[in-house]
Design a protein around this motif. Structure first.
Motif, PDB file in Angstrom:
ATOM      1  N   ILE A  34       0.842  -1.200   0.000  1.00  0.00           N
ATOM      2  CA  ILE A  34       0.000   0.000   0.000  1.00  0.00           C
ATOM      3  C   ILE A  34       0.878   1.251   0.000  1.00  0.00           C
ATOM      4  CG2 ILE A  34      -1.610   1.359   1.405  1.00  0.00           C
ATOM      5  CD1 ILE A  34      -2.782  -1.394   2.330  1.00  0.00           C
ATOM      6  N   THR A  35       1.912   1.248   0.839  1.00  0.00           N
ATOM      7  CA  THR A  35       2.819   2.397   0.925  1.00  0.00           C
ATOM      8  C   THR A  35       3.510   2.638  -0.406  1.00  0.00           C
ATOM      9  OG1 THR A  35       3.157   2.017   3.279  1.00  0.00           O
ATOM     10  CG2 THR A  35       4.791   3.365   2.152  1.00  0.00           C
ATOM     11  N   ASP A  36       4.014   1.570  -1.028  1.00  0.00           N
ATOM     12  CA  ASP A  36       4.675   1.709  -2.326  1.00  0.00           C
ATOM     13  C   ASP A  36       3.733   2.297  -3.365  1.00  0.00           C
ATOM     14  OD1 ASP A  36       7.028   0.735  -1.322  1.00  0.00           O
ATOM     15  OD2 ASP A  36       6.803  -1.277  -2.178  1.00  0.00           O
ATOM     16  N   THR A  37       2.496   1.817  -3.378  1.00  0.00           N
ATOM     17  CA  THR A  37       1.505   2.321  -4.335  1.00  0.00           C
ATOM     18  C   THR A  37       1.195   3.785  -4.072  1.00  0.00           C
ATOM     19  OG1 THR A  37       0.539   0.110  -4.534  1.00  0.00           O
ATOM     20  CG2 THR A  37      -0.815   1.968  -5.271  1.00  0.00           C
ATOM     21  N   LEU A  38       0.954   4.129  -2.821  1.00  0.00           N
ATOM     22  CA  LEU A  38       0.655   5.521  -2.475  1.00  0.00           C
ATOM     23  C   LEU A  38       1.845   6.427  -2.776  1.00  0.00           C
ATOM     24  CD1 LEU A  38      -1.274   5.057   0.890  1.00  0.00           C
ATOM     25  CD2 LEU A  38      -2.220   5.791  -1.307  1.00  0.00           C
ATOM     26  N   PHE A  39       3.053   5.934  -2.527  1.00  0.00           N
ATOM     27  CA  PHE A  39       4.260   6.705  -2.809  1.00  0.00           C
ATOM     28  C   PHE A  39       4.375   6.962  -4.309  1.00  0.00           C
ATOM     29  CE2 PHE A  39       8.906   6.979  -3.543  1.00  0.00           C
ATOM     30  CZ  PHE A  39       9.152   8.125  -2.813  1.00  0.00           C
ATOM     31  N   MET A  40       4.103   5.934  -5.109  1.00  0.00           N
ATOM     32  CA  MET A  40       4.168   6.091  -6.563  1.00  0.00           C
ATOM     33  C   MET A  40       3.120   7.110  -7.030  1.00  0.00           C
ATOM     34  SD  MET A  40       3.639   3.385  -9.655  1.00  0.00           S
ATOM     35  CE  MET A  40       1.869   3.529  -9.643  1.00  0.00           C
ATOM     36  N   VAL A  41       1.911   7.028  -6.488  1.00  0.00           N
ATOM     37  CA  VAL A  41       0.856   7.983  -6.849  1.00  0.00           C
ATOM     38  C   VAL A  41       1.283   9.394  -6.452  1.00  0.00           C
ATOM     39  CG1 VAL A  41      -1.510   8.714  -6.322  1.00  0.00           C
ATOM     40  CG2 VAL A  41      -1.025   6.312  -6.785  1.00  0.00           C
ATOM     41  N   ALA A  42       1.845   9.535  -5.263  1.00  0.00           N
ATOM     42  CA  ALA A  42       2.304  10.859  -4.810  1.00  0.00           C
ATOM     43  C   ALA A  42       3.386  11.406  -5.729  1.00  0.00           C
ATOM     44  CB  ALA A  42       2.823  10.771  -3.373  1.00  0.00           C
ATOM     45  N   GLN A  43       4.307  10.545  -6.174  1.00  0.00           N
ATOM     46  CA  GLN A  43       5.360  10.990  -7.087  1.00  0.00           C
ATOM     47  C   GLN A  43       4.777  11.414  -8.428  1.00  0.00           C
ATOM     48  OE1 GLN A  43       8.091   7.583  -6.944  1.00  0.00           O
ATOM     49  NE2 GLN A  43       9.647   9.026  -6.278  1.00  0.00           N
ATOM     50  N   VAL A  44       3.822  10.658  -8.933  1.00  0.00           N
ATOM     51  CA  VAL A  44       3.208  10.984 -10.224  1.00  0.00           C
ATOM     52  C   VAL A  44       2.469  12.311 -10.133  1.00  0.00           C
ATOM     53  CG1 VAL A  44       1.408  10.286 -11.866  1.00  0.00           C
ATOM     54  CG2 VAL A  44       3.054   8.599 -11.039  1.00  0.00           C
ATOM     55  N   LEU A  45       1.749  12.520  -9.040  1.00  0.00           N
ATOM     56  CA  LEU A  45       0.954  13.742  -8.893  1.00  0.00           C
ATOM     57  C   LEU A  45       1.782  14.938  -8.441  1.00  0.00           C
ATOM     58  CD1 LEU A  45      -2.271  12.298  -7.232  1.00  0.00           C
ATOM     59  CD2 LEU A  45      -1.879  12.848  -9.638  1.00  0.00           C
ATOM     60  N   ASP A  46       3.011  14.701  -8.050  1.00  0.00           N
ATOM     61  CA  ASP A  46       3.863  15.755  -7.508  1.00  0.00           C
ATOM     62  C   ASP A  46       4.074  16.913  -8.485  1.00  0.00           C
ATOM     63  OD1 ASP A  46       5.335  16.794  -5.380  1.00  0.00           O
ATOM     64  OD2 ASP A  46       7.216  16.096  -6.253  1.00  0.00           O
ATOM     65  N   GLY A  47       4.105  16.644  -9.775  1.00  0.00           N
ATOM     66  CA  GLY A  47       4.368  17.689 -10.753  1.00  0.00           C
ATOM     67  C   GLY A  47       3.160  18.504 -11.157  1.00  0.00           C
ATOM     68  N   LEU A  48       2.022  18.223 -10.565  1.00  0.00           N
ATOM     69  CA  LEU A  48       0.790  18.939 -10.924  1.00  0.00           C
ATOM     70  C   LEU A  48       0.594  20.197 -10.076  1.00  0.00           C
ATOM     71  CD1 LEU A  48      -1.884  16.127 -11.252  1.00  0.00           C
ATOM     72  CD2 LEU A  48      -1.248  17.760 -13.010  1.00  0.00           C
ATOM     73  N   PRO A  49      -0.033  21.224 -10.668  1.00  0.00           N
ATOM     74  CA  PRO A  49      -0.445  22.374  -9.848  1.00  0.00           C
ATOM     75  C   PRO A  49      -1.476  21.925  -8.807  1.00  0.00           C
ATOM     76  CG  PRO A  49      -0.550  22.907 -12.185  1.00  0.00           C
ATOM     77  CD  PRO A  49      -0.293  21.434 -12.085  1.00  0.00           C
ATOM     78  N   GLU A  50      -1.662  22.727  -7.777  1.00  0.00           N
ATOM     79  CA  GLU A  50      -2.499  22.339  -6.636  1.00  0.00           C
ATOM     80  C   GLU A  50      -3.947  22.012  -7.010  1.00  0.00           C
ATOM     81  OE1 GLU A  50      -4.138  24.032  -2.378  1.00  0.00           O
ATOM     82  OE2 GLU A  50      -2.509  25.098  -3.378  1.00  0.00           O
ATOM     83  N   LYS A  51      -4.614  22.879  -7.774  1.00  0.00           N
ATOM     84  CA  LYS A  51      -6.039  22.643  -8.050  1.00  0.00           C
ATOM     85  C   LYS A  51      -6.287  21.386  -8.882  1.00  0.00           C
ATOM     86  CE  LYS A  51      -8.094  27.065  -7.049  1.00  0.00           C
ATOM     87  NZ  LYS A  51      -8.983  28.139  -7.459  1.00  0.00           N
ATOM     88  N   PRO A  52      -5.532  21.145  -9.967  1.00  0.00           N
ATOM     89  CA  PRO A  52      -5.745  19.880 -10.680  1.00  0.00           C
ATOM     90  C   PRO A  52      -5.465  18.651  -9.806  1.00  0.00           C
ATOM     91  CG  PRO A  52      -4.609  21.407 -12.108  1.00  0.00           C
ATOM     92  CD  PRO A  52      -4.658  22.032 -10.740  1.00  0.00           C
ATOM     93  N   ARG A  53      -4.415  18.719  -8.980  1.00  0.00           N
ATOM     94  CA  ARG A  53      -4.095  17.587  -8.098  1.00  0.00           C
ATOM     95  C   ARG A  53      -5.222  17.363  -7.094  1.00  0.00           C
ATOM     96  NH1 ARG A  53       0.656  19.144  -6.307  1.00  0.00           N
ATOM     97  NH2 ARG A  53      -0.187  20.273  -4.549  1.00  0.00           N
ATOM     98  N   THR A  54      -5.692  18.440  -6.477  1.00  0.00           N
ATOM     99  CA  THR A  54      -6.748  18.332  -5.478  1.00  0.00           C
ATOM    100  C   THR A  54      -8.044  17.833  -6.101  1.00  0.00           C
ATOM    101  OG1 THR A  54      -5.741  20.125  -4.214  1.00  0.00           O
ATOM    102  CG2 THR A  54      -8.043  19.614  -3.733  1.00  0.00           C
ATOM    103  N   ALA A  55      -8.413  18.373  -7.256  1.00  0.00           N
ATOM    104  CA  ALA A  55      -9.640  17.942  -7.927  1.00  0.00           C
ATOM    105  C   ALA A  55      -9.560  16.461  -8.301  1.00  0.00           C
ATOM    106  CB  ALA A  55      -9.891  18.794  -9.176  1.00  0.00           C
TER     107      ALA A  55
END
Length: 178
Positions: free
Chosen positions: A109-130
């Motif tokens: 679960i941690t590895d998956t969440l970490f990968m998702v966090a890394q993928v979403l890291d480059g997004l601006p705040e509103k697109p990431r939050t939405a």
């Protein structure tokens, strides 16, 4: 530039290991305050250098080792933070009858969440939050628009932007632009 043969590469890597492993281990011991973590990180650092294409071009091997080890420590700290947040959310969920995940399940679960966090890291705040509100919380676009104080059309744009970003980062551009 010639890429060294496999034997040359292993020989160079072996030389780096022989010449700098003890120094790196001691440096990591000071940084991590734990001999076991220092040993693991030192070995992982050299393991990462297997994929380095031209070790013969390295002019400052200790700088390369410190940079690689530092990135590993940052990744580990991020992974631990993700794991901690997951466990906190699990405990806050109020599922008193729920059984805590096994260490193997928690690592997955941690590895998956970490990968998702890394993928979403480059997004601006509103697109990431939405995107997270849509995918993780299951909110409808109208609900997201209300929470973010934007129009539903903006939410659609934000989620689409996030999806395209994720596909690009994961190398699935054919799926997006077909």
């Amino acid at each position: 530039m010639l890429v060294p043969s496999s034997q040359d590469h292993l020989s160079l890597l072996g030389g780096l290991y022989k010449d700098h492993h003890l120094w790196l281990f001691r440096w990591l011991c000071k940084k991590l305050n734990c001999r076991e973590d220092a040993a693991d990180t030192a070995h992982e650092t050299f393991f990462r250098l297997f994929s380095f294409t031209d070790l013969s071009s390295v002019q400052q091997p200790r700088a390369l080792l410190v940079t690689t080890a530092s990135r590993l420590m940052i990744d580990d700290a991020r992974r631990k933070a993700v794991e901690k947040r997951y466990l906190e959310a699990f405990l806050e969920s109020g599922a008193e009858d729920a059984v805590a995940p096994s260490p193997e399940k928690l690592a997955m679960i941690t590895d998956t969440l970490f990968m998702v966090a890394q993928v979403l890291d480059g997004l601006p705040e509103k697109p990431r939050t939405a995107f997270l509100m849509s995918r993780l919380e299951g909110l409808r676009y109208a609900e997201i628009a209300e929470r973010l104080d934007v129009s539903t059309a903006s939410v659609k744009k934000y989620v689409a932007t996030a999806m395209v970003h994720c596909c690009r980062v994961l190398g699935h551009t054919d799926d997006v632009f077909a």
